[in-house]
Design an enzyme around this catalytic site. Sequence first.
Site, PDB file in Angstrom:
ATOM      1  CB  SER A   1      -0.944  -0.048   1.200  1.00  0.00           C
ATOM      2  OG  SER A   1      -1.956   0.947   1.098  1.00  0.00           O
TER       3      SER A   1
ATOM      4  CG  HIS B   1      -5.923  -2.089   0.442  1.00  0.00           C
ATOM      5  ND1 HIS B   1      -5.152  -1.673  -0.629  1.00  0.00           N
ATOM      6  CD2 HIS B   1      -5.318  -1.587   1.550  1.00  0.00           C
ATOM      7  CE1 HIS B   1      -4.145  -0.946  -0.187  1.00  0.00           C
ATOM      8  NE2 HIS B   1      -4.214  -0.892   1.140  1.00  0.00           N
TER       9      HIS B   1
ATOM     10  CG  ASP C   1      -7.000  -2.345  -3.221  1.00  0.00           C
ATOM     11  OD1 ASP C   1      -7.389  -1.208  -2.898  1.00  0.00           O
ATOM     12  OD2 ASP C   1      -5.821  -2.731  -3.072  1.00  0.00           O
TER      13      ASP C   1
END
Length: 574
Positions: free
Chosen positions: A421, A546, A516
């Site tokens: 991320s 995610h 996501d």
Amino acid sequence: MTTTQSPVDERIVQVGPIAARVLVAGTGEPLLFLHGAGGLFWDPFLDALAAEHTVYAVEHPGGNVSEDLEHLPGIWELVLFYDELLDTLGLDSVRVVGHSFGGMVAAELAANSPRRVSRLVLIAPVGFWREDHPIADIAGVPPERLVELVLADPSSPLAAMLTPPADDPQALFEAAMRMASILHFIWPIPDKGLDRRIHRVSAPTLLVWGSRTGSSTRSTPRSSPRGCGTPGSSPSRTPGTCPRSSRRRPSCRPCSASSPERTPEMPLHPQVEALIAQMVAQGAPAPESMTVAQNRAMIAELAGLAGEPEDVARTEDTTAPGPGGDIPIRVYVPTGDGPLPTLVYYHGGGWVIGDIESHDALCRALANRSGCLVASVDYRLAPEHRFPAAVDDAYAAAVWAAEKIGDFGGDGSRLAVGGDSAGANLAAVVAQQAKSRGGPRISYQLLVYPATDRHDDSPSMHENAAGPLLSRAWIEWFLGCYLSSPDEGQDVRVSPGRAEDLSGLPPALVVTAEYDPLRDQGAAYAGKLREAGVEAEYLPCPGMIHGFFQMGGVLDTARETVDHAAAALRRALA
């Protein structure tokens, strides 16, 4: 404006740079009306609503005022505008009625700010496929048929919306007419993804269409995940918060980054569904409505999803010199003869939350499976330290590793950067900076659902705007904490996917999750790397969300993906 029974007050309400035209009439509970593509005008329908509500009918910005268009480039910006407008009007929870295009906006508002919307009525909303032509009007539907449609489910929440007794067909019909009756409906344009998100709306909802056989209705009684599956209300203004700026799914499979394959509307993996159900049952608030401290405590709790931490040969806490002071680093040394190839790992968390401890179990697993020494970097977090503090620390840690990791049994000449991320964002940026600044030499990039474009408006940002887990509202919350101005979003150190020249970068593995918001920008970055001549493997993970990479304690696919990443590191750094 048509003469009506209700005195209509026309107001200009300033919302940021936008001067919004709002028509207000009536008394009673507040009700927000969002018009269709035909424009805003007062008519008998709004008059009927004003008999029982204080109606706020708003002209969509950009609809008639061209200078406003630049402020609202897409549907998401319009949703945020209405959320801010409700703040400006001092309205916390309202009934919302939307027609056609306004119905799509209303549904998105309810999905992304559930506490804002107490009741929702969608009239022929854009965003849903219809297989018939909605040419009939609701007025031609027999009352008994309407009752059958709207109360087919005895537990339907529509009974709470429609005040007349359910056993009085005529009264129920008249109530529905008052709440949702424009006589001719507009044909919805092709699906924009709303149909895959409507189940996330927690407010009692009435959907109304005309059709060849009469009115069609649909209710959405299910609650939405809070604090995991969907975003919630607009961020609190309290101190410490940041403003906004079935069958088993197959495991992940690699495919060409230049043309990533994805089967549309694949279901969530059953293990993910079970996890989300547990989170919903806990009743946590939406993360973007929580303070920074609360968000940091939450990610610390979620760290347990990684499972029991594995033993490694040894760990050592140390520091690297950085531009803002010493940077804490934890070194994970697996069993094996040194010097070992080295992975400099940057944790995720939107540059705001997360730390060495939140990713401890993941780094142990990566070390053991890859045979790499892993150096986990505790870079400075926003909002205490805004951009570019995290970038500066990330680069400084990579320079330190190249020079000093030999003191811990690592090989600084076989160096990879990686992260998940926001951490993958930092890894991509460090690789670009190492190229432009002449070092250190990076041999590989591990990019797990990377954030590569702050201005991304791809389909996945809309399809997964409400999550699960990471929502678009939460992304905006993170960016509001991280960036000091909107212009910083153009900086390639924030949006590495906007870099013009990616040639000469190290090989990469790019992992994405199907459900996501960041999915498409990750795939696009892998594609751009390949177009620039960089060897890039793209690994899309169907049915995943995610954050799944850290959930090896509960998700089989997470463990399989860690194994895949570890094998890629082992090969690249051999």
